[in-house]
Design an enzyme around this catalytic site. Structure first.
Site, PDB file in Angstrom:
ATOM      1  N   PHE A 132     -16.163 -35.941  -3.328  1.00 38.75           N
ATOM      2  CA  PHE A 132     -15.067 -35.433  -3.998  1.00 38.75           C
ATOM      3  C   PHE A 132     -14.402 -35.285  -5.047  1.00 38.75           C
ATOM      4  CE2 PHE A 132     -10.850 -34.118  -2.794  1.00 38.75           C
ATOM      5  CZ  PHE A 132     -10.959 -32.627  -1.744  1.00 38.75           C
ATOM      6  N   ASP A 203     -14.773 -43.315   2.071  1.00 43.14           N
ATOM      7  CA  ASP A 203     -13.138 -42.960   2.279  1.00 43.14           C
ATOM      8  C   ASP A 203     -14.435 -41.547   3.664  1.00 43.14           C
ATOM      9  OD1 ASP A 203     -12.227 -40.036   2.872  1.00 43.14           O
ATOM     10  OD2 ASP A 203     -12.244 -39.728   0.396  1.00 43.14           O
ATOM     11  N   TYR A 228      -5.813 -34.461   8.234  1.00 44.95           N
ATOM     12  CA  TYR A 228      -5.200 -32.684   8.762  1.00 44.95           C
ATOM     13  C   TYR A 228      -6.633 -32.606   9.190  1.00 44.95           C
ATOM     14  CZ  TYR A 228      -6.282 -33.236   4.231  1.00 44.95           C
ATOM     15  OH  TYR A 228      -6.202 -33.178   2.447  1.00 44.95           O
ATOM     16  N   LYS A 229      -7.609 -33.173   9.191  1.00 50.16           N
ATOM     17  CA  LYS A 229      -9.249 -31.775   8.963  1.00 50.16           C
ATOM     18  C   LYS A 229      -9.497 -32.869  10.853  1.00 50.16           C
ATOM     19  CE  LYS A 229     -10.408 -33.175   4.528  1.00 50.16           C
ATOM     20  NZ  LYS A 229     -10.883 -32.217   4.188  1.00 50.16           N
ATOM     21  N   ARG A 377     -19.314 -23.206   4.039  1.00 49.42           N
ATOM     22  CA  ARG A 377     -19.467 -24.271   4.662  1.00 49.42           C
ATOM     23  C   ARG A 377     -19.058 -23.942   6.035  1.00 49.42           C
ATOM     24  NH1 ARG A 377     -15.472 -29.109   3.157  1.00 49.42           N
ATOM     25  NH2 ARG A 377     -14.548 -27.223   3.298  1.00 49.42           N
TER      26      ARG A 377
HETATM   27  C1  LIG Z   1     -14.072 -36.911   1.165  1.00 50.54           C
HETATM   28  C2  LIG Z   1     -12.350 -36.143   0.536  1.00 50.54           C
HETATM   29  N1  LIG Z   1     -10.726 -37.438   0.384  1.00 50.54           N
HETATM   30  C3  LIG Z   1     -10.140 -37.109  -0.426  1.00 50.54           C
HETATM   31  C4  LIG Z   1      -9.854 -35.385  -0.038  1.00 50.54           C
HETATM   32  C5  LIG Z   1      -7.950 -34.909  -0.513  1.00 50.54           C
HETATM   33  O1  LIG Z   1      -6.933 -35.762   0.127  1.00 50.54           O
HETATM   34  P1  LIG Z   1      -5.501 -35.569  -0.086  1.00 50.54           P
HETATM   35  O2  LIG Z   1      -5.553 -35.327   1.495  1.00 50.54           O
HETATM   36  O3  LIG Z   1      -5.472 -36.636  -1.188  1.00 50.54           O
HETATM   37  O4  LIG Z   1      -5.402 -34.281  -0.784  1.00 50.54           O
HETATM   38  C6  LIG Z   1     -10.326 -34.676   0.930  1.00 50.54           C
HETATM   39  C7  LIG Z   1      -9.594 -32.879   0.735  1.00 50.54           C
HETATM   40  O5  LIG Z   1     -10.624 -31.926   1.225  1.00 50.54           O
HETATM   41  C8  LIG Z   1     -11.538 -34.862   0.978  1.00 50.54           C
HETATM   42  O6  LIG Z   1     -12.517 -34.102   1.321  1.00 50.54           O
END
Ligand SMILES: Cc1ncc(COP(=O)(O)O)c(C=O)c1O
Length: 418
Positions: A132, A203, A228-229, A377
């Protein structure tokens, strides 16, 4: 319900699968518009019904009436740790190892800089090519900031093991890949990295809340993830960071904000980090966002993670087998593992017209998303996605392909968020 047996499930089979689903009652705890099939909970989770009331209470009572007093009387000051402890229970961490704070990007920075301090003499931050972007960019940013004293190194997924040489201070990986949905074997890779003397940062943005995660079982060093996911914390919800208890004392935070101080209200000129996980707080917590996140996490905490995983695998298998049967010769190629055991809670398909096809699907009220250059997706949040939703979504996709409904000018126009 069998999803990949010799006979293809029909819509009635899917309805029967929903009737027998042990998680079925959760769906009614979310705000979901009739006729909309939501397959994007891996990007923004749906709204729990409890959230609006919880937020209204925080706004009207705690903020409106309590005013500044609510920092003490409504538990605002304890919120990051309290929510962190609740998230810890979902990801195999102990109370005191997780704090809810900031964004995932910022928490990646905190974890990388802590790992560098804990592993002096090693200068490489390692990750996977195509991970990502924010994970990659935070590493590249540190390389610039530390002016050659640190190297950000990226290799293909299959080369990670071989790249774990004596220079690697930390390995940063997304547990489930955002595009392909491929899941790493967390325990095996953590062991391999630690055997090579590296620390591991996971992550969990695409895994926490959708599949069982056992950070301490795997011996993980650090982890971060989005609120938020699958945690259903709302747009821009605070993220979280896990730091294994054994590492907390050894790494003073690079982002030494006053809220991570042992006694912020002493207003000391000297920074004394808090003894435990709270040193990884930075500035004032986002109380409203944190309240919404807590409502999402509380709901998820009621679900059995093994049941969640089992349903998620079945939904993914069902989607893949239906797509193969109903959309043959339409130019799709599977972009995710077909083996559910190594797939997160999403299915990804390549298609050269992927963006336009996704816009046509959204227009037909089937909401997924698109990731450049060519990936459609589809995420399956098992708390609210039904088998029948998957059936109807693929039937809609087949219809769109059959009559080329995607081939309209308005579906070719790229929006800012895809
Ligand atoms: C694997 C991953 N890491 C980090 C993030 C996003 O990070 P942030 O909340 O800092 O925008 C996402 C967003 O889709 C993600 O898929």
């Amino acid at each position: 319900m069998s999803t990949n047996g010799p006979t293809l499930p029909n819509r009635s089979d899917c309805e029967a699968g929903d009737a027998a689903d042990p998680l079925a009652a959760f769906r009614d705890r979310f705000v979901l518009e009739d006729g909309v099939i939501y397959l994007d909970g891996n990007s923004l989770g749906a709204l729990p019904k409890a959230t609006a009331g919880r937020l209204a209470a925080v706004v009207e009572e705690e903020w409106g009436r309590g005013l500044i007093r609510s920092w003490n009387t409504a538990g605002w000051m304890d919120q990051p740790r309290r929510v962190g402890d609740k998230i810890a229970a979902l990801i195999g961490a102990r109370p005191g190892e997780v704090v809810a704070a900031d964004s995932t990007s910022v928490n990646i920075f905190k974890a990388l800089t802590a790992a560098l301090q804990l592993n002096p003499g090693r200068r490489v931050l390692l990750s996977e090519r195509g991970s990502f972007p924010t994970d990659i960019y935070m590493m590249q940013g540190l390389e610039i900031l530390l002016d050659g004293r640190v190297e950000a190194r990226f290799v293909d997924a299959g080369e990670i093991g071989a790249a774990l040489d004596g220079d690697v201070a930390a390995l940063l990986l997304t547990h489930v890949h955002y595009k392909t949905g491929r899941a790493w074997d967390m325990a095996a890779l953590t062991r391999a990295a630690q055997d090579a003397g590296a620390l591991v940062i996971w992550d969990l943005s695409h895994s926490a809340g959708a599949l069982p995660v056992d950070l301490n079982g795997a011996g993980a060093d650090f982890a971060v993830g989005c609120g938020y996911k699958y945690l259903n914390g709302g747009p821009g919800a605070p993220a979280y960071i896990f730091v294994a208890e054994r590492h907390q004392a050894g790494a003073p935070p690079a982002l030494a904000g006053w809220m991570g101080h042992a006694a912020p209200f002493e207003f000391d000129d000297r920074y004394w980090p808090s003894a435990g996980i709270e040193r990884y707080r930075c500035g004032t917590p986002a109380v409203l966002g944190m309240a919404a996140l807590e409502a999402g996490v509380d709901l998820l905490a009621e679900a059995d993670m093994a049941a969640l995983r089992e349903k998620s695998c079945r939904l993914g298998d069902l989607f893949l087998s239906l797509t193969e049967a109903l959309c043959p010769d339409q130019g799709f190629a599977v972009a995710c593992p077909t083996d559910a055991a190594v797939r997160g809670s999403q299915v990804s398909l390549h298609h050269e017209h992927g963006y336009a096809i996704m816009q046509a699907l959204i227009d037909a009220r089937v909401i997924g998303d698109f990731r450049a250059p060519d990936i459609l997706r589809f995420g399956f949040a098992p708390l609210y996605v039904r088998y029948v939703d998957v059936y109807d979504a693929v039937a809609t996709l087949a219809e769109i392909m059959r009559n080329r409904a995607w081939d309209r000018p308005e579906f070719q126009v790229r929006a800012a968020v895809t």
